[in-house]
Write an enzyme that holds these catalytic residues in place. Sequence first.
Site, mmCIF file in Angstrom:
data_model
loop_
_atom_site.group_PDB
_atom_site.id
_atom_site.type_symbol
_atom_site.label_atom_id
_atom_site.label_comp_id
_atom_site.label_asym_id
_atom_site.label_seq_id
_atom_site.Cartn_x
_atom_site.Cartn_y
_atom_site.Cartn_z
ATOM 1 N N HIS A 1 -3.656 8.050 5.613
ATOM 2 C CA HIS A 1 -3.389 6.987 4.601
ATOM 3 C C HIS A 1 -4.691 5.633 5.176
ATOM 4 O O HIS A 1 -5.588 5.293 4.448
ATOM 5 C CB HIS A 1 -2.338 5.219 5.764
ATOM 6 C CG HIS A 1 -2.409 4.360 5.001
ATOM 7 N ND1 HIS A 1 -1.759 4.574 3.630
ATOM 8 C CD2 HIS A 1 -2.930 2.873 5.282
ATOM 9 C CE1 HIS A 1 -2.059 3.057 3.228
ATOM 10 N NE2 HIS A 1 -2.233 2.324 4.351
ATOM 11 N N PHE B 1 1.339 -2.611 4.412
ATOM 12 C CA PHE B 1 1.818 -4.610 5.385
ATOM 13 C C PHE B 1 3.532 -4.259 5.128
ATOM 14 O O PHE B 1 3.939 -4.317 3.983
ATOM 15 C CB PHE B 1 0.453 -5.344 3.890
ATOM 16 C CG PHE B 1 -0.582 -5.397 5.118
ATOM 17 C CD1 PHE B 1 -1.199 -5.066 6.024
ATOM 18 C CD2 PHE B 1 -1.149 -6.060 4.256
ATOM 19 C CE1 PHE B 1 -2.203 -5.210 6.151
ATOM 20 C CE2 PHE B 1 -2.124 -7.114 4.315
ATOM 21 C CZ PHE B 1 -3.233 -6.701 5.622
ATOM 22 N N HIS C 1 -9.631 1.555 -1.659
ATOM 23 C CA HIS C 1 -8.097 1.801 -1.398
ATOM 24 C C HIS C 1 -7.706 0.484 -2.618
ATOM 25 O O HIS C 1 -8.150 -0.162 -2.579
ATOM 26 C CB HIS C 1 -7.988 0.588 0.329
ATOM 27 C CG HIS C 1 -6.561 0.433 0.952
ATOM 28 N ND1 HIS C 1 -5.239 0.615 0.140
ATOM 29 C CD2 HIS C 1 -6.094 0.543 2.056
ATOM 30 C CE1 HIS C 1 -4.479 0.767 0.779
ATOM 31 N NE2 HIS C 1 -4.896 0.311 1.359
ATOM 32 N N GLU D 1 -2.378 5.642 12.793
ATOM 33 C CA GLU D 1 -2.547 6.886 12.590
ATOM 34 C C GLU D 1 -2.147 7.867 13.901
ATOM 35 O O GLU D 1 -1.832 8.702 13.256
ATOM 36 C CB GLU D 1 -2.687 6.896 11.312
ATOM 37 C CG GLU D 1 -2.610 8.054 10.328
ATOM 38 C CD GLU D 1 -2.995 8.113 8.568
ATOM 39 O OE1 GLU D 1 -2.254 8.063 8.039
ATOM 40 O OE2 GLU D 1 -4.244 6.717 8.446
ATOM 41 N N CYS E 1 0.575 -1.461 0.109
ATOM 42 C CA CYS E 1 -0.133 0.110 0.053
ATOM 43 C C CYS E 1 0.510 1.240 -0.104
ATOM 44 O O CYS E 1 0.239 2.707 -0.223
ATOM 45 C CB CYS E 1 -0.409 0.411 1.446
ATOM 46 S SG CYS E 1 -1.974 -1.243 1.604
ATOM 47 N N LYS F 1 -9.751 6.889 1.071
ATOM 48 C CA LYS F 1 -10.232 6.314 0.706
ATOM 49 C C LYS F 1 -11.542 5.418 0.994
ATOM 50 O O LYS F 1 -12.514 5.453 0.105
ATOM 51 C CB LYS F 1 -9.849 5.226 1.754
ATOM 52 C CG LYS F 1 -8.268 5.040 1.293
ATOM 53 C CD LYS F 1 -7.329 3.597 2.264
ATOM 54 C CE LYS F 1 -6.049 3.847 1.167
ATOM 55 N NZ LYS F 1 -5.000 5.042 1.584
#
Length: 402
Positions: A294, A390, A331, A305, A162, A326
């Site tokens: 994010h 990830f 996403h 976050e 990502c 998002k």
Amino acid sequence: MKRVVITGAGTINALGHNVAQTLEAMREGRCGIGALEMRDVDRLAVKIGAQVKGFDPEGLFNRQQMSLFDRFTQFTLIAAREAIAQAGLEFSDELSARSGVVLGNSGGGMTTLDDNYRTVYEDGKNRVHPFVVPKLMNNAAASHVSMEFNLKGPSFTVASACASSNHAMSTAFQMVHGGLAPVMITGGSESMLCFGGVKAWEGLRVMSKDACRPFSANRNGMVQGEGAGIFVFEEYEHAKARGAEILAEVAGFAMTSDASDIVMPSKRGAARAISGAMADAKIAPDTVGYINAHGTGTAANDKTECAAVADVFGQHANNLMISSTKSMHGHLIGGTGAVELLACIMALKDGVIAPTINYEEPDPECALDVVPNEAREAKVDVALSNAFAFGGLNAVLALRSV
């Protein structure tokens, strides 16, 4: 070191087939997430996604190109054409020899992969199309952009889940900043919304079945999207000399690794990336007005976050705006940071902050100004774009108005 500016932008995603449509949708807080339209959707537990609807590639590519271009490559080329047309650049001679392409992508040609697995395993055929490999490889989009626009400088693909787009754009920034290239085409794309792609993500149990609600206490997971965002990163003096319109300046970046867990995010890793981007750009924290988060809509990401932002900015965290687009476009995995950079440009250039839609219940662990549900007009001089992947791979870009 050279100053780096953005002189062109292009996109296709669930909110629009170009930048103007996408920014209009963001201003209106429109949701691009809906029921998935694909083969065997009844076998999926998750039946929603942010698909690009009304897209007819056959009117944009010839027959030979269609045999070579996976959906993610098609998206990339459409966005690249828009970005380069806006920049008004033609690549020849020395400009062609030194300019290149760095793109982010995580899954490669997932649609091609899915279709050909069916051909071999379900249909029992022993032969596949001879162009399957060049169609599904991760670097296919970057290579086709280089070929279509005569870009003969450094060209490659970054795959870091990502954070792929932000890593790619940071790398492109370095190349222009350091004088290696006068112009770099950069951004990212993804098209994982095929049966196998969605089924794989279902296995992680991080997917919502109804909506993406970042920072809202009743959030229940992320929603996949697809599309591309492509930008022209250009050396400032080069752009100025030819009278190009400048959308924003890329001021700095930072990359960090959590080095801790393959899926669980780290507050420290995120915080080091945020503070590192500001340090690289020589930006004081209290000058940051907006952060494109994010913001996946999972409890693990959202809380981590927000805690990282609170740690880095201290009291100023209460004065800045942070939103997750998002909630609207889904996403895009490897392409997500590229589409989200458009929200930062809109904040800096147009003074419009994209909202976090679907926000319903305050979460005390996400007690920041998340610009809930409605866009906001505000003067912003500095913006950050966060990407946390990830594998614990983090990349943050710092932009300023020009």
